[in-house]
Structures are given as C-alpha cells and as structure tokens.
Design an enzyme around this catalytic site. Sequence first.
Site, PDB file in Angstrom:
ATOM      1  N   SER A 145       3.088  -9.935  -4.405  1.00  0.00           N
ATOM      2  CA  SER A 145       3.532  -8.767  -4.695  1.00  0.00           C
ATOM      3  C   SER A 145       4.163  -9.006  -6.317  1.00  0.00           C
ATOM      4  O   SER A 145       2.994  -9.329  -6.937  1.00  0.00           O
ATOM      5  CB  SER A 145       4.760  -8.189  -4.047  1.00  0.00           C
ATOM      6  OG  SER A 145       4.894  -6.740  -4.437  1.00  0.00           O
ATOM      7  N   ASP A 149      -3.533  -1.275  -0.066  1.00  0.00           N
ATOM      8  CA  ASP A 149      -2.277  -1.942  -0.271  1.00  0.00           C
ATOM      9  C   ASP A 149      -1.222  -0.804  -0.197  1.00  0.00           C
ATOM     10  O   ASP A 149      -1.262   0.037  -1.044  1.00  0.00           O
ATOM     11  CB  ASP A 149      -2.090  -2.644  -1.757  1.00  0.00           C
ATOM     12  CG  ASP A 149      -1.077  -3.564  -1.766  1.00  0.00           C
ATOM     13  OD1 ASP A 149      -0.720  -4.784  -1.512  1.00  0.00           O
ATOM     14  OD2 ASP A 149      -0.039  -2.726  -2.420  1.00  0.00           O
ATOM     15  N   HIS A 170       1.198  -4.929   3.010  1.00  0.00           N
ATOM     16  CA  HIS A 170       1.385  -5.474   1.773  1.00  0.00           C
ATOM     17  C   HIS A 170       2.070  -6.717   1.803  1.00  0.00           C
ATOM     18  O   HIS A 170       2.894  -6.839   2.886  1.00  0.00           O
ATOM     19  CB  HIS A 170       2.524  -4.198   0.996  1.00  0.00           C
ATOM     20  CG  HIS A 170       2.968  -4.866  -0.161  1.00  0.00           C
ATOM     21  ND1 HIS A 170       2.026  -4.903  -1.459  1.00  0.00           N
ATOM     22  CD2 HIS A 170       3.999  -5.349  -0.812  1.00  0.00           C
ATOM     23  CE1 HIS A 170       2.709  -5.226  -2.481  1.00  0.00           C
ATOM     24  NE2 HIS A 170       4.224  -5.563  -2.237  1.00  0.00           N
TER      25      HIS A 170
END
Length: 386
Positions: free
Chosen positions: A122, A230, A279
């Site tokens: 991330s 995502d 994610h």
Amino acid sequence: LGRAAGQLTPLFPSPGGWYCFNRENCDTRYDTMRRLMSSREWPATRVGTGILSSQPEENPHWWNANMVFIPYCSSDVWSGASSKSEKNEYAFMGALIIQEVIKELVGKGLSTAKVLLLAGSSAGGTGVLLNVDRVAEQLEEMGYQGIQVRGLADSGWFLDNKQYRRTDCIDTITCAPTEAIRRGIRYWNGIVPERCKLQFKEGEEWNCFFGYKIYPTLRCPVFVVQWLFDEAQLTVDNVHLTGQPVQEGQWLYIQNLGRELRNTLKDVTASFAPACLSHEIITRNHWTDIQVKGTSLPRALHCWDRSLHESNKNGKAPLKGCPIHLIDSCPWPHCNPSCPTIRDQFTGQEMNVIQFLMHMGFDVQKMAQQQGLEPSKLLGMLSSGN
C-alpha cells in the site's frame, strides 16, 4: 538479523496506512490513529506473517532470509524530509528514515549481502517505487557496489484516473489522488527520485507517486503486485461497496478500472495481478493460495529471483516454465477462482463468485447477451473462473 548471513536481506517498509496532507487531517489522524504518527505506542514485538514468516510452509522462498521490518509512522508515503518547526507541528521524515535504517544496517551485516530487497504494501508499496533507486545510490556512495538492490511493490500502483463521483478535497479518502498528493508533497517537503522529477515540469512532481509514471524511470528491477480491483483505489475513486447492489454506472466503472490497470502493467517485466477485489497481499497468511494462470505469487517471485540471477550470468531469455509476467485477463472482480474468500459484510457468510456478483447487482442475462453467450454457459464460466 536472523539467519543466512550475507545471502539475502529483504527490508520491509511496513504495511499501508494512507497518509495525511494538511494540519487538519494530520490532527485527526494523530487523535484517531496515533500508531501511524508516532512510534510511542508500538508493541515491543511482532510476529512475521506471509513474506515475513520464518516458516517454510508460509514463506517457501525467503523463510530463512535476514529480515528487517520498518513500521510506518511518517504518514508521508515514505517521501518526507521535513523536521518539526515553529511553522510545522509535525515532522515528516519517511525518506530520511529509510536512509538512516540503511546506514545502521551496514554495520549489522548488510555490508556482506548480495541482494537487498526493499518491499512494502500500500503506502509502503508506493514508498518502494519512490526509494528503491535512492537506496541503491546510497549504498554505491558508501562503497557497496556489490549489493544488488531490488524492489517489491505490493498494492502501491495507483492510477490518477477520473473519480466515479467527484467530491471536495477534505481528507485522504474524499480527495482525488492527484490533488491529495500535490498538497502532501508541499506539506511534507516530499522527495521524488531525480530521474522521474526530470520527466515533469516544476511543481508536477506528484506524477512520480503513480506507478505507471515512475516505473519507466527506475534503474533497479522492481516486481509489481497489484489487485486489478484494488479496494483502496476504488475508495479514492468514490466507489463504495456498502452491501447494496451497485448501480450499472458503478459496475461499468469497476470493469473499466480493471482494464485500465491491466493496460498500465503490460510493459512491466515482472508483475502479478489477480482479478480480485482486495488490498495488500505479501504479509497475508493466504498469500501462497492466490494464483494467476496456475502460478502462485511465491513461485513467481522465486522465478523472478532466478531470472535476475541467471541474467547476471549470461543474459539468457526468460526461464522456461517459470513465468514472471502474470496478469489475469478475465473482466470481473473475483473471476479468478483463487481470489481471497469474500464475506457478506453484514452476515459474515462466505460467498462464492456467483453469489458475490449477484450481490453486486450483476445481471447475468444482460452480461450473457453482451458477451454473446447463453446465461447458463456464462454462469459455468464464472464458477470455474474461465
């Protein structure tokens, strides 16, 4: 530093955690998510999972590597270089933290390493793209030219696309990605790599936070892991999946997002992009289960490792039966049967792909018509993941 001294030292700049870009939303973040702004309340120990695990069954390729975990408290996508001052209540030192950790590790065995893998998820994944070349340059300047520096960016390859619904820029979630980063760079005194910076006009350094724009400028090899759908991308694009069936406009937007993302990855040499709604993956326990075209992520990373090792020797073609460019071609979220389990947000019940798509408001009759298929044939294809 663990086992296998000098053989391989992966360095992991944290899972994600977004960022803040002005005094107001940094104050809120400090009040509600202190661990992302300060190390004061961090636990003394952590158990490594996924690629950080020391168990061969959970981490088949790198279980015995030296590992260093850098948690995220700079809230600046690992790019900041500003200390606390009278003008600025907060310090943003993400880029400097990485440089300092490298300096410290050189005295703890990194100087004898052959490979340094800088990895993150991330915000940490974007941080890898922003820092991998700078780490390589730093080690070269320190006289360690023999260490090969590589990057592994998980769920940090964002698109600066048009939002599904435009909203005012109040915080990280509502602000269009380009505007949030533009404000953030100024607030953090953010650093972007020189080679990327030169591609854009002054004041447009924000472009370098987007994978498909910075990737062509990088010198170090980077492996990109990215879900085609995502969840963080959908959040900044204002597509909120709240348990209500999605409207047709949202459904088309989601499909188009997958297409756009797939397109930006076509020239990325080493990539793993499953068609799932999720994610982050590399530190998840289930990271060995997800497959693209029959290859798992640990296997693809092993192939990548081998290909870099082999190409250093004699510039060979890609290894047979060992793929490193793996991108799903099916068009819907969770059309890949190995995607992580989906649960109903309200009941907690597990759903199969067809239940999930129905739940999303997927119209089988209409889709079958569009694809020129019988509805039953389409359902069969969906459940088998073709």
